[in-house]
Design an enzyme around this catalytic site. Sequence first.
Site, PDB file in Angstrom:
ATOM      1  N   LYS A 115      16.226  20.551  19.690  1.00 37.14           N
ATOM      2  CA  LYS A 115      16.669  21.797  20.323  1.00 37.14           C
ATOM      3  C   LYS A 115      17.601  21.407  21.471  1.00 37.14           C
ATOM      4  O   LYS A 115      17.161  20.962  22.531  1.00 37.14           O
ATOM      5  CB  LYS A 115      15.468  22.597  20.833  1.00 37.14           C
ATOM      6  CG  LYS A 115      15.838  23.960  21.353  1.00 37.14           C
ATOM      7  CD  LYS A 115      14.599  24.824  21.522  1.00 37.14           C
ATOM      8  CE  LYS A 115      14.950  26.224  21.965  1.00 37.14           C
ATOM      9  NZ  LYS A 115      15.632  26.294  23.239  1.00 37.14           N
ATOM     10  N   LYS A 310       8.372  23.612  22.435  1.00 42.34           N
ATOM     11  CA  LYS A 310       8.948  23.326  23.753  1.00 42.34           C
ATOM     12  C   LYS A 310       8.287  22.100  24.367  1.00 42.34           C
ATOM     13  O   LYS A 310       7.058  22.021  24.426  1.00 42.34           O
ATOM     14  CB  LYS A 310       8.768  24.536  24.684  1.00 42.34           C
ATOM     15  CG  LYS A 310       9.604  25.744  24.299  1.00 42.34           C
ATOM     16  CD  LYS A 310      11.088  25.456  24.351  1.00 42.34           C
ATOM     17  CE  LYS A 310      11.845  26.023  25.503  1.00 42.34           C
ATOM     18  NZ  LYS A 310      11.751  27.324  25.952  1.00 42.34           N
ATOM     19  N   CYS A 404      26.471  10.425  63.974  1.00 44.34           N
ATOM     20  CA  CYS A 404      26.019   9.584  62.857  1.00 44.34           C
ATOM     21  C   CYS A 404      24.642   8.995  63.193  1.00 44.34           C
ATOM     22  O   CYS A 404      24.473   8.410  64.267  1.00 44.34           O
ATOM     23  CB  CYS A 404      27.031   8.460  62.630  1.00 44.34           C
ATOM     24  SG  CYS A 404      26.452   7.202  61.491  1.00 44.34           S
TER      25      CYS A 404
HETATM   26  S1  IVH Z   1      18.411  27.985  15.401  1.00 40.80           S
HETATM   27  C1  IVH Z   1      16.963  31.953  14.354  1.00 40.80           C
HETATM   28  N1  IVH Z   1      18.719  25.414  15.918  1.00 40.80           N
HETATM   29  O1  IVH Z   1      17.817  27.479  20.989  1.00 40.80           O
HETATM   30  C2  IVH Z   1      17.410  30.624  14.702  1.00 40.80           C
HETATM   31  N2  IVH Z   1      18.765  26.942  17.739  1.00 40.80           N
HETATM   32  O2  IVH Z   1      16.155  30.530  21.033  1.00 40.80           O
HETATM   33  C3  IVH Z   1      18.009  30.578  16.036  1.00 40.80           C
HETATM   34  N3  IVH Z   1      19.166  25.907  19.917  1.00 40.80           N
HETATM   35  O3  IVH Z   1      19.672  30.087  21.930  1.00 40.80           O
HETATM   36  C4  IVH Z   1      18.673  29.380  16.430  1.00 40.80           C
HETATM   37  N4  IVH Z   1      19.327  23.829  19.181  1.00 40.80           N
HETATM   38  O4  IVH Z   1      21.066  28.204  21.269  1.00 40.80           O
HETATM   39  C5  IVH Z   1      18.653  26.655  16.438  1.00 40.80           C
HETATM   40  N5  IVH Z   1      19.008  23.134  16.229  1.00 40.80           N
HETATM   41  C6  IVH Z   1      18.930  24.368  16.723  1.00 40.80           C
HETATM   42  C7  IVH Z   1      19.089  24.625  18.115  1.00 40.80           C
HETATM   43  C8  IVH Z   1      18.982  25.934  18.575  1.00 40.80           C
HETATM   44  C9  IVH Z   1      19.364  24.628  20.240  1.00 40.80           C
HETATM   45  C10 IVH Z   1      19.117  27.022  20.874  1.00 40.80           C
HETATM   46  C11 IVH Z   1      19.929  28.206  20.477  1.00 40.80           C
HETATM   47  C12 IVH Z   1      19.122  29.428  20.853  1.00 40.80           C
HETATM   48  C13 IVH Z   1      17.815  28.856  21.267  1.00 40.80           C
HETATM   49  C14 IVH Z   1      16.701  29.449  20.445  1.00 40.80           C
END
Ligand code: IVH
Length: 662
Positions: A115, A310, A404
């Site tokens: 993510k 997370k 200083c």
């Molecule tokens: S998929 C329904 N894949 O995470 C699927 N999101 O709330 C939605 N994000 O704002 C997104 N890496 O910007 C997906 N590999 C990834 C991601 C990703 C980062 C962010 C995305 C979104 C938040 C999810």
Amino acid sequence: MASGATEGRAQELRSQIDEANYRYYVLDDPAITDAEFDALLRELIELERAHPELRTPDSPTQRVGAPPSERFAPYRHAKPMLSLANAFDDDELRAFDERVRKLAGASVSYVCELKIDGLAIAVDYRDGALERGGTRGDGSVGEEVTPNLRTIHTIPLKLREPVSFIEVRGEVYLRKSDFEKLNVKREREGLPVFANPRNAASGGVRQLDPKLTAQRRLSFFAYAIAEPPPEIATQSQALELLRTLGFRVNEHIRAAANIDDVITYCREWEARRDDLDYEIDGVVVKVDDLATQERLGAVARDPRWATAFKFKPREARTKLVDIQITVGRTGTLNPNAVLEPVQIGGVTVRNATLHNADYIESNDIRIGDTVLVTRAGDVIPRVVGPILSERTGKEKRFTMPDACPVCGSAVDHPEGEAMSRCTNAACPAQVVERVRHFASRGAMDIEGLGDVMAEQLTSLRLVRDLADIYALDASKLGSVPRMGEKSIMKLLAAIEDSKARGLARVLTGLGIRFVGEQTAAILARDLRTIDAVAEASFDVLQASEGIGPEVASSVRLFFDQPANLEMIDRLRASGVVLESTAQAPAGGGKLAGKTFVLTGTLPTLSRDEASALIEAQGGKVTGSVSKKTDYVVAGDAAGSKLTKAQDLGVAILDEEGLRALL
Ligand code: IVH
């Protein structure tokens, strides 16, 4: 009108440059050198200047330069951009899997993706060319930021396969290394620093002037196709298609046959997140089969077929016990937070940066506050701000001292600059830092003259400026506590050796603002002697590659100080070589005829800096490893090139090895 041959040449250049960009930015495996690339781009720019009718919207020259817009037009998403529900531990991941299996009526396999902590955007391509793109906004309507997205090298202007229409989604982010550089630059320019790469990326995408976006060096990972073509049945295939089309898709994505595999992946990446040069805040787990995704649908804004695991936050609350000032090499007064020790992501944090007085004031940080501290990867921990609900009223506001804390001289806080500075160039704190820098590995490389020795020599007043280093002798060093005869001899020999390092290293060592190793190497290469540098006008300095007005005026400022000229005369009198020792590359140089490949992230040198140093010694830097490669210089997260070098038996160096060779 351009002739057919000219038009053909322009087309050829465009495709060579596109290919080079793709290999450099997307595959991370450049096949031509930076110099070769520059030559191609220059030729194309010239051609297009002479024949503007040859300039196509998807030309690689069009990544910068669209005129600023007043405000952004709305970007309506054809299909809503959903958000994700979260899972915070194994149990929640298992509960997600159970729900999915119950609804799907069968077992399912997943795709695990990192993510990326940036901002989500969508980009449309029509007939293979980038048409428009926008931010997520509220999920239905975002802001159209097409000219800005065009400046991002990992967003292709043109797809590598013909497709009539496709909407691609992904994450724009800023690499940690680029974020650090950006903040250093902003701090120098008196601009507020960014708290994290995400804020910097998001601000970058929403600049009104695309030139400013281009300067931020943003990157993009594609992770979805909004409406995949019918032949694509799974998310894994969609990612594969994105790769084929020329997008950068994260290389750590992994298929998981069941939830146990998903959990293994999440644990692995929670532990390894610091290995990456970009921030991740979790793992996105997606049902692989697209028909099953469709069947599961969404509740409110959250799809039922995906979840975000997370990571544990790397933030903690603690007490700000005190604010202490240290004085840097250029006299800057740096405020540091003294914290009640606190565990953040497995590390005990006792100190954190507060950047400068403006940062403390604009975030209303007071001594005694309970504050939020973050530690993001290799970034120094920082105080984010106070927890206002914890205020007792006993907290004290901080003011920068007028004098200083080290030498008592006046402190200057120029209008419009974020930093306060000690005005005394002979301030012992500044001298220690300057000596330490002068003797450091990238500069004069004097072994034995590290932090402690620099401190001792300055506090004993044996060294008041850099030239004093060369006036040291056995009797002076004899007065340094715990220095035996052997260490004295060793240090003197190291000082003697350093005299022959040559102009580039001396210029680096002088600690002129904005003159790092790379700039010093360029000045030495072009001007050859320190006198030529000292006498060069503002315009002559700017004639050198990569030297802008900021660097040129800083160099002028340094050599306009009589005290600095006098110090340089004393360096000369001591026998320090103040001419360039690097021969013109054709004439030899220590590395003449040697071919290098750089891979991975080196601890202190950027790719450009390492290349400049190698090239200054007559070496050649190429993009791919072959039997003809003499050395592979490998840093962190080195990939296939390192493996290939090992297979071919090519010599492998780390940064230290490279420096030794230089
Ligand atoms: S998929 C329904 N894949 O995470 C699927 N999101 O709330 C939605 N994000 O704002 C997104 N890496 O910007 C997906 N590999 C990834 C991601 C990703 C980062 C962010 C995305 C979104 C938040 C999810």
